[in-house]
Enzyme design. Structure first.
Site, PDB file in Angstrom:
ATOM      1  N   CYS A  85       0.863  -1.184   0.000  1.00  7.55           N
ATOM      2  CA  CYS A  85       0.000   0.000   0.000  1.00  7.55           C
ATOM      3  C   CYS A  85       0.894   1.227   0.000  1.00  7.55           C
ATOM      4  O   CYS A  85       1.632   1.447   0.970  1.00  7.55           O
ATOM      5  CB  CYS A  85      -0.888  -0.017   1.244  1.00  7.55           C
ATOM      6  SG  CYS A  85      -1.910   1.453   1.441  1.00  7.55           S
ATOM      7  N   ASN A  86       0.838   2.003  -1.060  1.00  8.67           N
ATOM      8  CA  ASN A  86       1.673   3.211  -1.142  1.00  8.67           C
ATOM      9  C   ASN A  86       1.348   4.180  -0.015  1.00  8.67           C
ATOM     10  O   ASN A  86       2.237   4.812   0.558  1.00  8.67           O
ATOM     11  CB  ASN A  86       1.431   3.929  -2.475  1.00  8.67           C
ATOM     12  CG  ASN A  86       1.920   3.125  -3.660  1.00  8.67           C
ATOM     13  OD1 ASN A  86       3.028   3.307  -4.128  1.00  8.67           O
ATOM     14  ND2 ASN A  86       1.086   2.219  -4.154  1.00  8.67           N
ATOM     15  N   CYS A 195      -0.808   3.647  -6.620  1.00 10.52           N
ATOM     16  CA  CYS A 195      -1.716   3.041  -5.641  1.00 10.52           C
ATOM     17  C   CYS A 195      -1.928   1.615  -6.108  1.00 10.52           C
ATOM     18  O   CYS A 195      -2.176   1.379  -7.305  1.00 10.52           O
ATOM     19  CB  CYS A 195      -3.042   3.794  -5.610  1.00 10.52           C
ATOM     20  SG  CYS A 195      -4.351   2.934  -4.700  1.00 10.52           S
TER      21      CYS A 195
HETATM   22  N1  DGL Z   1      -3.822   0.432  -2.176  1.00 11.07           N
HETATM   23  C1  DGL Z   1      -3.635   1.622  -1.396  1.00 11.07           C
HETATM   24  C2  DGL Z   1      -2.437   2.414  -1.914  1.00 11.07           C
HETATM   25  O1  DGL Z   1      -1.605   1.860  -2.541  1.00 11.07           O
HETATM   26  C3  DGL Z   1      -4.894   2.391  -1.347  1.00 11.07           C
HETATM   27  C4  DGL Z   1      -4.932   3.326  -0.186  1.00 11.07           C
HETATM   28  C5  DGL Z   1      -6.313   3.698   0.214  1.00 11.07           C
HETATM   29  O2  DGL Z   1      -7.002   2.861   0.791  1.00 11.07           O
HETATM   30  O3  DGL Z   1      -6.697   4.851  -0.015  1.00 11.07           O
HETATM   31  O4  DGL Z   1      -2.273   3.571  -1.707  1.00 11.07           O
END
Ligand code: DGL
Length: 274
Positions: A85-86, A195
């Site tokens: 998760c970024n 993301c």
């Molecule tokens: N998959 C997450 C990322 O890489 C999403 C973050 C979120 O839930 O807003 O940022």
């Protein structure tokens, strides 16, 4: 859909596994790359969908969730943690690393590789609001963006579409057009998928951006870095049979079961995060 994934796990199914987590289902795009690169490793995936999206929440909340899930995995005996998760990475990876002895491998937007690929000199990063506003991304832009333009585009609403497995609807495409069209009009020829939910929208993103635009997803680089870290510490699995996969969610179990199976391309058994 292909065959269901078998589950014949060792006594402690977590012992020696690699823990992988995301705010939700998006990190499956990273899990897929890890499973391809390290097919003999047991993997435990946590989708914190009950708390997604992280990207519109406070840094305190994101840090608290990252620590909660990270400690849960560590407490069960995983040998390494991957933050897929970024948003959790840019907000809380350092805090998690400070609190565990385990290797923590994390994903961040692929700004450096994008710099080498752009011909127009304009690169755009699609990510959550928290990610584009973060000090980590500002640091990457300062480091690599001196002679190029880097456009940072927060994309509120996209994570929710992927959490519903709504990948191809008119609504999803309209959202993508709203975010991407101005970037292309400014000359961007390379889009960084910042993301982990966005690789599941790749087809629609490519259609909206145009065929000549390069899309960058760092999932395979994360898998390589994880393999390197494990090899360095002597932590790679020596077993020759396929690793087992386990899936957990903090969200609605029936929805997770359906959405995660759809995104993974096989029927998965998802358990509730205790
Ligand atoms: N998959 C997450 C990322 O890489 C999403 C973050 C979120 O839930 O807003 O940022």
């Amino acid at each position: 859909m292909s065959q269901p994934i078998e589950s014949t796990l060792p006594t402690n199914p977590f012992q020696g596994a690699i823990g992988v987590f995301d705010s939700g289902v998006g990190g499956l795009s990273v899990l897929r790359a890890i499973h391809a690169a390290l097919p003999h490793e047991h993997l435990v995936y946590v989708a914190d969908s009950g708390h997604a999206p992280y990207g519109d929440q406070s840094e305190e909340h994101i840090t608290q969730r990252t620590l909660t899930v990270g400690h849960w995995l560590a407490g069960r005996g995983v040998k390494a943690i991957t933050i897929a998760c970024n948003t959790a990475t840019v907000v809380a990876a350092k805090t998690l690393r400070d609190q565990t002895h385990l290797p923590v491998v994390a994903i961040e937007p692929a700004i450096k590789p994008a710099m080498a690929l752009t011909h127009s000199g304009v690169v755009a990063v699609l990510a959550t609001r928290q990610t584009v506003q973060s000090a980590s991304v500002a640091r990457l832009v300062a480091l690599y963006g001196s002679d190029k333009r880097i456009l940072l585009q927060g994309c509120p609403g996209l994570v929710e579409q992927v959490e519903r497995a709504d990948l191809h609807s008119a609504e999803t495409e309209a959202l993508l057009r709203q975010f991407i069209t101005p970037l292309i009009e400014q000359g961007a020829d390379t889009l960084v998928l910042g993301c982990t939910h966005y690789p599941f929208l790749r087809d629609t993103i490519q259609r909206v951006a145009g065929v000549g635009v390069t899309l960058l997803d760092p999932a395979e680089a994360v898998a390589r870095e994880l393999a390197r870290r494990l090899a360095e510490g002597g932590g790679l699995s020596s077993q020759t049979q396929s690793g087992q996969l386990q899936f957990f969610t903090s969200g609605n179990l029936a929805q997770a079961q359906s959405v995660m199976s759809h995104l993974w391309g096989a029927q998965l058994t998802v358990q509730a995060l205790p």
